[in-house]
Design a protein around this motif. Structure first.
Motif, PDB file in Angstrom:
ATOM      1  N   LEU A  63       0.811  -1.213   0.000  1.00 45.81           N
ATOM      2  CA  LEU A  63       0.000   0.000   0.000  1.00 45.81           C
ATOM      3  C   LEU A  63       0.843   1.262   0.000  1.00 45.81           C
ATOM      4  O   LEU A  63       0.345   2.354  -0.303  1.00 45.81           O
ATOM      5  CB  LEU A  63      -0.929   0.014   1.220  1.00 45.81           C
ATOM      6  N   LEU A  64       2.135   1.129   0.339  1.00 44.58           N
ATOM      7  CA  LEU A  64       2.995   2.301   0.480  1.00 44.58           C
ATOM      8  C   LEU A  64       3.211   3.065  -0.835  1.00 44.58           C
ATOM      9  O   LEU A  64       3.122   4.302  -0.837  1.00 44.58           O
ATOM     10  CB  LEU A  64       4.340   1.865   1.082  1.00 44.58           C
ATOM     11  N   PRO A  65       3.508   2.421  -1.972  1.00 44.10           N
ATOM     12  CA  PRO A  65       3.737   3.207  -3.203  1.00 44.10           C
ATOM     13  C   PRO A  65       2.544   4.067  -3.592  1.00 44.10           C
ATOM     14  O   PRO A  65       2.708   5.239  -3.971  1.00 44.10           O
ATOM     15  CB  PRO A  65       4.021   2.129  -4.255  1.00 44.10           C
ATOM     16  N   GLY A  66       1.337   3.523  -3.516  1.00 43.05           N
ATOM     17  CA  GLY A  66       0.163   4.309  -3.866  1.00 43.05           C
ATOM     18  C   GLY A  66      -0.051   5.473  -2.924  1.00 43.05           C
ATOM     19  O   GLY A  66      -0.407   6.585  -3.363  1.00 43.05           O
ATOM     20  N   ALA A  67       0.169   5.253  -1.630  1.00 45.41           N
ATOM     21  CA  ALA A  67      -0.014   6.334  -0.667  1.00 45.41           C
ATOM     22  C   ALA A  67       1.012   7.447  -0.886  1.00 45.41           C
ATOM     23  O   ALA A  67       0.670   8.641  -0.848  1.00 45.41           O
ATOM     24  CB  ALA A  67       0.095   5.773   0.754  1.00 45.41           C
ATOM     25  N   VAL A  68       2.263   7.079  -1.108  1.00 41.12           N
ATOM     26  CA  VAL A  68       3.300   8.089  -1.340  1.00 41.12           C
ATOM     27  C   VAL A  68       3.035   8.850  -2.630  1.00 41.12           C
ATOM     28  O   VAL A  68       3.166  10.086  -2.694  1.00 41.12           O
ATOM     29  CB  VAL A  68       4.696   7.424  -1.371  1.00 41.12           C
ATOM     30  N   CYS A  69       2.641   8.144  -3.685  1.00 39.43           N
ATOM     31  CA  CYS A  69       2.368   8.801  -4.960  1.00 39.43           C
ATOM     32  C   CYS A  69       1.180   9.753  -4.840  1.00 39.43           C
ATOM     33  O   CYS A  69       1.191  10.860  -5.410  1.00 39.43           O
ATOM     34  CB  CYS A  69       2.113   7.757  -6.036  1.00 39.43           C
ATOM     35  N   ALA A  70       0.149   9.370  -4.108  1.00 37.57           N
ATOM     36  CA  ALA A  70      -0.997  10.260  -3.910  1.00 37.57           C
ATOM     37  C   ALA A  70      -0.583  11.521  -3.157  1.00 37.57           C
ATOM     38  O   ALA A  70      -1.039  12.639  -3.479  1.00 37.57           O
ATOM     39  CB  ALA A  70      -2.097   9.521  -3.158  1.00 37.57           C
ATOM     40  N   ALA A  71       0.302  11.372  -2.154  1.00 35.16           N
ATOM     41  CA  ALA A  71       0.781  12.543  -1.420  1.00 35.16           C
ATOM     42  C   ALA A  71       1.605  13.457  -2.320  1.00 35.16           C
ATOM     43  O   ALA A  71       1.490  14.689  -2.247  1.00 35.16           O
ATOM     44  CB  ALA A  71       1.598  12.083  -0.221  1.00 35.16           C
ATOM     45  N   VAL A  72       2.421  12.883  -3.179  1.00 37.39           N
ATOM     46  CA  VAL A  72       3.236  13.683  -4.086  1.00 37.39           C
ATOM     47  C   VAL A  72       2.362  14.434  -5.085  1.00 37.39           C
ATOM     48  O   VAL A  72       2.582  15.620  -5.364  1.00 37.39           O
ATOM     49  CB  VAL A  72       4.256  12.785  -4.821  1.00 37.39           C
ATOM     50  N   VAL A  73       1.367  13.755  -5.652  1.00 44.31           N
ATOM     51  CA  VAL A  73       0.460  14.415  -6.595  1.00 44.31           C
ATOM     52  C   VAL A  73      -0.267  15.569  -5.919  1.00 44.31           C
ATOM     53  O   VAL A  73      -0.422  16.664  -6.498  1.00 44.31           O
ATOM     54  CB  VAL A  73      -0.536  13.392  -7.166  1.00 44.31           C
ATOM     55  N   THR A  74      -0.694  15.368  -4.693  1.00 45.02           N
ATOM     56  CA  THR A  74      -1.361  16.438  -3.958  1.00 45.02           C
ATOM     57  C   THR A  74      -0.414  17.610  -3.725  1.00 45.02           C
ATOM     58  O   THR A  74      -0.803  18.778  -3.895  1.00 45.02           O
ATOM     59  CB  THR A  74      -1.876  15.903  -2.611  1.00 45.02           C
ATOM     60  N   GLY A  75       0.851  17.314  -3.359  1.00 45.32           N
ATOM     61  CA  GLY A  75       1.817  18.386  -3.148  1.00 45.32           C
ATOM     62  C   GLY A  75       2.107  19.160  -4.421  1.00 45.32           C
ATOM     63  O   GLY A  75       2.243  20.397  -4.394  1.00 45.32           O
ATOM     64  N   VAL A  76       2.204  18.483  -5.526  1.00 43.55           N
ATOM     65  CA  VAL A  76       2.468  19.163  -6.805  1.00 43.55           C
ATOM     66  C   VAL A  76       1.285  20.037  -7.195  1.00 43.55           C
ATOM     67  O   VAL A  76       1.459  21.158  -7.719  1.00 43.55           O
ATOM     68  CB  VAL A  76       2.774  18.128  -7.901  1.00 43.55           C
ATOM     69  N   ARG A  77       0.077  19.570  -6.938  1.00 43.29           N
ATOM     70  CA  ARG A  77      -1.109  20.348  -7.286  1.00 43.29           C
ATOM     71  C   ARG A  77      -1.251  21.598  -6.419  1.00 43.29           C
ATOM     72  O   ARG A  77      -1.856  22.594  -6.860  1.00 43.29           O
ATOM     73  CB  ARG A  77      -2.365  19.482  -7.131  1.00 43.29           C
ATOM     74  N   VAL A 137       9.530  11.873  -6.749  1.00 43.41           N
ATOM     75  CA  VAL A 137      10.009  10.780  -7.609  1.00 43.41           C
ATOM     76  C   VAL A 137      10.920   9.851  -6.825  1.00 43.41           C
ATOM     77  O   VAL A 137      10.815   8.616  -6.915  1.00 43.41           O
ATOM     78  CB  VAL A 137      10.729  11.366  -8.842  1.00 43.41           C
ATOM     79  N   LEU A 138      11.820  10.432  -6.025  1.00 45.49           N
ATOM     80  CA  LEU A 138      12.719   9.607  -5.213  1.00 45.49           C
ATOM     81  C   LEU A 138      11.947   8.802  -4.178  1.00 45.49           C
ATOM     82  O   LEU A 138      12.214   7.608  -3.961  1.00 45.49           O
ATOM     83  CB  LEU A 138      13.755  10.505  -4.530  1.00 45.49           C
ATOM     84  N   ALA A 139      10.961   9.420  -3.536  1.00 45.16           N
ATOM     85  CA  ALA A 139      10.189   8.717  -2.504  1.00 45.16           C
ATOM     86  C   ALA A 139       9.367   7.580  -3.104  1.00 45.16           C
ATOM     87  O   ALA A 139       9.298   6.480  -2.528  1.00 45.16           O
ATOM     88  CB  ALA A 139       9.277   9.711  -1.786  1.00 45.16           C
ATOM     89  N   VAL A 140       8.747   7.802  -4.259  1.00 46.56           N
ATOM     90  CA  VAL A 140       7.950   6.747  -4.888  1.00 46.56           C
ATOM     91  C   VAL A 140       8.848   5.593  -5.319  1.00 46.56           C
ATOM     92  O   VAL A 140       8.486   4.408  -5.171  1.00 46.56           O
ATOM     93  CB  VAL A 140       7.166   7.317  -6.081  1.00 46.56           C
ATOM     94  N   THR A 141      10.038   5.917  -5.841  1.00 45.24           N
ATOM     95  CA  THR A 141      10.965   4.860  -6.255  1.00 45.24           C
ATOM     96  C   THR A 141      11.360   3.987  -5.074  1.00 45.24           C
ATOM     97  O   THR A 141      11.379   2.750  -5.174  1.00 45.24           O
ATOM     98  CB  THR A 141      12.213   5.483  -6.897  1.00 45.24           C
ATOM     99  N   LEU A 142      11.686   4.610  -3.940  1.00 38.74           N
ATOM    100  CA  LEU A 142      12.052   3.836  -2.744  1.00 38.74           C
ATOM    101  C   LEU A 142      10.871   3.012  -2.232  1.00 38.74           C
ATOM    102  O   LEU A 142      11.044   1.867  -1.783  1.00 38.74           O
ATOM    103  CB  LEU A 142      12.559   4.781  -1.655  1.00 38.74           C
ATOM    104  N   ALA A 143       9.666   3.579  -2.287  1.00 38.24           N
ATOM    105  CA  ALA A 143       8.487   2.842  -1.814  1.00 38.24           C
ATOM    106  C   ALA A 143       8.214   1.615  -2.684  1.00 38.24           C
ATOM    107  O   ALA A 143       7.896   0.533  -2.168  1.00 38.24           O
ATOM    108  CB  ALA A 143       7.276   3.770  -1.801  1.00 38.24           C
ATOM    109  N   VAL A 144       8.340   1.773  -3.999  1.00 40.55           N
ATOM    110  CA  VAL A 144       8.134   0.627  -4.891  1.00 40.55           C
ATOM    111  C   VAL A 144       9.192  -0.446  -4.650  1.00 40.55           C
ATOM    112  O   VAL A 144       8.894  -1.651  -4.636  1.00 40.55           O
ATOM    113  CB  VAL A 144       8.151   1.091  -6.361  1.00 40.55           C
ATOM    114  N   ARG A 145      10.423  -0.010  -4.425  1.00 42.34           N
ATOM    115  CA  ARG A 145      11.492  -0.996  -4.173  1.00 42.34           C
ATOM    116  C   ARG A 145      11.234  -1.765  -2.882  1.00 42.34           C
ATOM    117  O   ARG A 145      11.461  -2.983  -2.815  1.00 42.34           O
ATOM    118  CB  ARG A 145      12.839  -0.289  -4.114  1.00 42.34           C
ATOM    119  N   LEU A 146      10.747  -1.092  -1.851  1.00 41.70           N
ATOM    120  CA  LEU A 146      10.424  -1.793  -0.609  1.00 41.70           C
ATOM    121  C   LEU A 146       9.283  -2.783  -0.820  1.00 41.70           C
ATOM    122  O   LEU A 146       9.305  -3.895  -0.278  1.00 41.70           O
ATOM    123  CB  LEU A 146      10.043  -0.775   0.472  1.00 41.70           C
TER     124      LEU A 146
END
Length: 436
Positions: A159-173, A188-197
């Motif tokens: 569930l972590l990659p989706g949650a981090v990506c949603a937070a990033v999209v909200t921050g960019v908006r 981008v760095l945070a989503v990459t690390l979340a997907v790797r985990l």
């Protein structure tokens, strides 16, 4: 009574009646060496030729007990299983149950039809004989790998990659200018690390460590495909129209449109992908334990694989609709579904010990997308307009998203055929990992 040279060997009374000695006992139990000195003629592996007498006696006792139960046919002068034991000695000695031997034999090309040559109806019964005939050193027997279970750690990590990506999209908006750039870079760095985990634990994690080249190539091409899903369609449309006239602003209607909804849906799809992989592995293990033939197992797992694949695509479709509605963007169903199918199949093959095929498929897809962009740019050169004709025709007819949809769809179909041939084999679901 011996016969002299040139005389007939007539039946008669034996010339001697020696007592029953130790050599006779060895002959009865099948432990006497033959003239060639091959230790397999007495049912043991070369690795056990120098074991202690009490271990050898225990192995002979186990072999005689298995023979009395009917699991080992009486061996006459020609033993067709002996050569197979010799060839796969290491597999038989380290196996923790007959299922592991059956998976290893299938991985080496021994099918149910080939098992008939060894006087067995299928590979599973042949594996049971090999497991019973090969003695093992004394000591506690290792337990087979338990059936995969649902654990809270990998459920939360998926569930972590989706949650981090949603937070990033909200921050960019919610930001503008330089802060938006910083938020996007950190995101981008945070989503990459979340997907790797998420890919290092649970059903999406491979059973063994991948080679450096294979792991690096897979990460590189996956990042390219996700980056193209984010920026590629807008750039291709801008290039086809004579642009781009500026850098991407993060908006869907800028000079270089960015499609965020498909990427957000794909990161959220890490959870259904993990559940799909878990369902496939758990159900295949149960069918492996209850099957009595390789063809029977394949026939049972094929619809299971297709069902899991359709289940994931259904979940991804729902996520695309949800993300498109929340962000007010086109969901991009064709290209996102094709990319999601490609990434899922590549990961399933990697998890089940197939590494080269998925990496090559991802690399070919990335190369085809780059080639489409390069052809459009090359069409601007004098006298080279014909190079851009195929891509321009596809974009004009079906939109910029048709290019990744076609490329990813063709590669995903090839991987689906590969998975239908590979993931339906017993060796792909060996209870203790890679079978030899």
């Amino acid at each position: 009574m011996g016969a002299g040279p040139g005389e007939l060997d007539r039946p008669g009374q034996p010339g001697g009646a020696d007592a029953w000695d130790a050599r006779s006992q060895e002959w009865l139990l099948g432990t006497e060496e033959d003239a060639s000195g091959d230790p397999f003629s007495r049912g043991e592996s070369p690795a056990s030729a120098g074991v202690a007498p009490e271990i050898r006696a225990a192995a002979v006792k186990d072999t005689a007990a298995a023979d009395s139960r009917g699991t080992i046919p009486r061996r006459g002068g020609a033993d067709p299983v002996k050569a197979l034991m010799h060839r796969h000695r290491a597999l038989c000695e380290r196996a923790v149950d007959p299922l592991e031997i059956a998976a290893g034999l299938e991985a080496h090309g021994v099918t149910d039809r080939a098992a008939v040559r060894f006087r067995h109806r299928d590979v599973f019964s042949l594996a049971e004989e090999l497991y019973a005939r090969v003695p093992r050193e004394a000591g506690p027997r290792p337990e087979p790998a338990p059936a995969p279970r649902v654990r809270a750690d990998w459920v939360l990590l998926t569930l972590l990659p989706g949650a981090v990506c949603a937070a990033v999209v909200t921050g960019v908006r919610l930001t503008e200018g330089r802060p938006r750039l910083l938020v996007a870079a950190a995101g981008v760095l945070a989503v990459t690390l979340a997907v790797r985990l998420a890919l290092r634990r649970g059903p999406l994690a491979p059973a063994r460590t991948l080679g450096w080249h294979s792991a690096t190539g897979t990460r590189l091409w996956t990042c390219w495909l996700l980056a193209y899903a984010l920026f590629g369609n807008g750039l291709l449309r801008a290039v086809a129209d004579g642009g781009p006239d500026g850098l991407p602003t993060g908006a869907a209607h800028g000079p270089w449109p960015v499609t965020v909804a498909p990427v957000l849906a794909l990161t959220l799809a890490c959870a259904p992908a993990a559940w799909s992989a878990h369902l496939l592995t758990a159900a295949a293990r149960r069918r492996l334990a209850g099957s009595r033939g390789l063809e029977e197992f394949t026939a049972a797992v094929q619809p299971l694989l297709l069902g899991v694949f359709v289940l994931f695509l259904s979940a991804l479709t729902a996520l695309l609709a949800l993300c498109g509605a929340a962000l007010g963007e086109p969901a991009g169903y064709p290209e996102a579904l094709a990319l999601g199918a490609l990434l899922l199949l590549a990961r399933l093959l990697t998890v089940h010990h197939v590494t080269q095929g998925p990496t090559q498929a991802l690399a070919a897809t990335a190369a085809a997308e780059a080639a489409a962009m390069a052809l459009v740019l090359a069409g601007r050169l004098p006298g080279c307009a014909f190079l851009a004709v195929p891509v321009d025709a596809l974009v004009d007819a079906w939109g910029a998203g048709s290019v990744p949809a076609v490329v990813c769809g063709i590669t995903a179909l090839a991987l689906l055929i590969r998975a239908a041939r590979t993931l339906t084999r017993a060796s792909a679901h060996a209870p203790t990992g890679d079978p030899e």
